[in-house]
Each structure stands twice: as structure tokens, then as C-alpha cells.
Design a protein around this motif. Structure first.
Motif, PDB file in Angstrom:
ATOM      1  N   LEU A   1       1.427   1.015   8.195  1.00 12.17           N
ATOM      2  CA  LEU A   1       1.419  -0.407   7.846  1.00 12.17           C
ATOM      3  C   LEU A   1       2.836  -0.926   7.629  1.00 12.17           C
ATOM      4  N   SER A   2       3.683  -0.109   7.006  1.00 16.85           N
ATOM      5  CA  SER A   2       5.076  -0.511   6.814  1.00 16.85           C
ATOM      6  C   SER A   2       5.790  -0.661   8.148  1.00 16.85           C
TER       7      SER A   2
ATOM      8  N   THR B   1      -0.487   4.419   5.238  1.00 17.91           N
ATOM      9  CA  THR B   1       0.221   3.272   4.666  1.00 17.91           C
ATOM     10  C   THR B   1       1.636   3.142   5.231  1.00 17.91           C
TER      11      THR B   1
ATOM     12  N   PRO C   1       0.816  -1.231   0.000  1.00 16.82           N
ATOM     13  CA  PRO C   1       0.000   0.000   0.000  1.00 16.82           C
ATOM     14  C   PRO C   1       0.845   1.274   0.000  1.00 16.82           C
ATOM     15  N   PHE C   2       1.915   1.295   0.779  1.00 24.01           N
ATOM     16  CA  PHE C   2       2.753   2.497   0.826  1.00 24.01           C
ATOM     17  C   PHE C   2       3.399   2.777  -0.521  1.00 24.01           C
TER      18      PHE C   2
END
Length: 329
Positions: free
Chosen positions: A284-285, A281, A248-249
Motif C-alpha cells: 500500500l505504501s 501494508t 496501515p504500514f
């Protein structure tokens, strides 16, 4: 018309205040605490294991990369909480943000190297093939990985100037020199390309590993096929973690970087939402620092056994083996 624009900007500010200043900081605090605990245990085990194989060398480097990322998280949290200190903001822009991205891409690159190492051993070599030569080669690759990414990321720190006062910048990109902005754009494109190349390598490697494991176990006894199912579970878990944390990122990174470097080509609304998506995002990473140790614990049988032996206080412990079983991933 002006009132509508003002109301829209006020709504954007309120949304940013809620999501970035109130939602993200507690989440980062959670992953920081959990990540410190899990990675401390992982380091405690891995750095008592001799680096006699490529897999162990790569896993040790991944632990170091995760610990470096964890070190940068408190500064990010302080920034999200809105501490009004230009000095703290400058530290984040010049050092800890660079450290965050540097350690993230080091970890991504080592995931790619691990997948290639597993692919070569499972598909081409015998299970017993673990020589000093391969260990030395992976050590050289590890040094080259750290060196390459350091040379790529460190100029982002060097080409960032200290502000003259606390009121002349609102974003890190405003502190960069003209060359620094160009380097930032080039670095973003390079690391973005590096990620997608690594994803292709990981998907290719584990696809052929799964195929090889299937060929190995399809003619075996029924009770042995459980190994095949476990191997597939491990493969898809690794791919799942990789995709959830990083894809996503990297989907939004290039548009976001362009909105920083060339803001004239983007509207205020698009820049606002790109910033929101990028921060979400990026979280998330950062979650990868918690999921990496879980991969070691849940999917590496010998790692789990080593942890149990250490916790049980046994005096005699066997070294962590690195055979071909996909459960060792």
C-alpha cells in the motif's frame, strides 16, 4: 502434537508462497509500469517549470523520491518471485530495501512540508506572496530533508555484512552486525515517529486551510461556492491518499521490527502473520508512487493545463503558477 505443529507450519508456508510469491509480484509489476509512466510525465512537466516558489521546489523533490522508489521495485519483485540467488538477495537487503524506505520517508516528509507551506500562505499571507527568499528557504529545507534521512538510513546499508555462502541467512536482519540491529531498531522508531508527527501536521494544516477557505467563500455568490466544494474535495483526497498508503504500514511496523530484533518474545505464528501484514501494508505504501502523480493531474489545475498545452504542441507556454487556491495542491 508434533504433527499438528508440522501441519500448521506447512499451511503457513503455503500461505506465504501464495500471497508473497504469487499475489504481490504481479501487483508490484502493475504499479511499477503505471508509476514509471505517470512519474515520467510529472518529471517532464515539473522540470520545465522554474523553481520560483516553495510549492514547486517540494513537488520536484517528491517526483525524485518517487522515481527512486520505483528503481527499487524490480529487485523486490525478483525477490518475491523466489529467484535463488544469494547475490540478488544481498543486493536487496543491503541497497534496494534501504533505498525503498529512504525514498518513502523523503516523500512523506515533503508532504508535511507542502501542507505547512500551504497553511502559512493561505492562513497568514497574501495570495501574491511568493518571494525569492521563500524559494531559497524551501531549497535549504529540501537539502536538509535529504541529508537527514540519508544519514538516518545509510548506516542500515553500511552495517549489513556480505554472507560467506548462500545458505547462512534467510532474512535481511540476520545479515546485520550487532550495531546494525540496534541502528535498525532505532531507525524504525525514528521514522515511525516522524510519520505520525507528519500526519498530525498534515491534518492540522488542512483542517485550518479548510476553515479559512470556508470563511472566504461562505458569503460569496452561489456559483463561487463550487470553489469551496472543490477545495474540500482536494483536501480530503490528499488526506485519504496519505492515510490509505501509509497509516496501515506504520500501525504494524514497530511490532514487526520487534519480532525481528527480539524473535524469542514472539511465537512462530505471530511472526508469520506480522510478516504477511507487513508485506501487504508495504505494498500500500508503494502505491503512493502511482497516486502522487494522480494528485498532481486531478487536483492541480495549472499542472493539468500545462500538460494539455505541452501535449497540444503549443510553442508559447505560461509557467506553472503557485497561487493560494487549494486546487493548486
Amino acid at each position: 502434537m508434533e504433527n499438528n505443529n508440522s501441519a500448521k507450519m506447512m499451511n503457513n508456508t503455503d500461505s506465504e508462497s501464495f500471497f508473497i510469491a504469487q499475489v504481490l509480484p504481479p501487483l508490484y509489476i502493475i504499479i511499477f509500469i503505471v508509476g514509471i509512466c505517470l512519474n515520467a510525465v510529472a518529471a517532464w512537466i515539473f522540470f520545465r517549470v522554474p523553481a520560483d516558489s516553495g510549492l514547486v521546489v517540494y513537488l520536484k523533490n517528491m517526483v525524485v523520491a518517487d522515481l527512486l522508489m520505483l528503481f527499487s521495485i524490480p529487485f523486490r519483485v525478483a525477490n518475491y518471485f523466489g529467484f535463488n540467488s544469494w547475490y540478488l538477495e544481498m543486493i536487496k537487503c543491503r541497497y534496494t530495501a534501504v533505498l525503498f524506505y529512504f525514498s518513502m520517508y523523503v516523500g512523506i516528509f515533503f508532504i508535511g512540508l507542502i501542507s505547512l507551506e500551504r497553511y502559512v500562505k493561505v492562513v497568514y499571507l497574501a495570495p501574491s506572496s511568493s518571494t525569492i527568499t521563500s524559494s531559497c528557504a524551501t531549497f535549504v529545507l529540501a537539502v536538509l530533508t535529504w541529508s537527514l534521512l540519508f544519514l538516518c538510513c545509510s548506516p542500515n546499508s553500511i552495517l549489513t555484512n556480505w554472507p560467506a555462502n548462500s545458505h547462512n541467512f534467510t532474512k535481511c536482519i540476520q545479515l546485520k552486525t550487532p550495531l546494525g540491529k540496534q541502528w535498525h531498531q532505532a531507525t524504525s522508531l525514528f521514522t515511525w515517529s516522524l510519520f505520525w508527527l507528519t500526519l498530525i501536521v498534515v491534518a492540522f494544516s488542512y483542517t485550518f486551510i479548510a476553515r479559512q477557505v470556508y470563511k472566504t467563500y461562505r458569503c460569496m455568490r452561489r456559483d463561487s461556492r463550487e470553489v469551496y466544494r472543490n477545495s474540500n474535495r482536494n483536501i480530503f483526497s490528499i488526506l485519504g491518499v496519505f492515510c490509505i498508503c501509509f497509516v496501515p504500514f506504520h500501525v504494524c511496523r514497530i511490532p514487526y521490527t520487534m519480532s525481528q530484533v527480539s524473535p524469542k518474545h514472539f511465537s512462530q505464528d505471530s511472526k508469520f502473520w506480522l510478516h504477511q501484514i507487513k508485506e501487504g501494508t508495504l505494498f500500500l505504501s508503494a502505491m503512493n508512487v502511482c497516486l502522487d502523480p494522480l494528485v498532481y493531474f486531478l487536483m492541480c489545475g495549472t499542472f493539468r493545463k500545462s500538460l494539455i498545452r505541452k501535449l497540444s504542441g503549443r510553442k508559447k507556454r505560461k509557467p506553472l503558477s503557485t497561487d493560494l487556491s487549494l486546487s493548486k495542491m
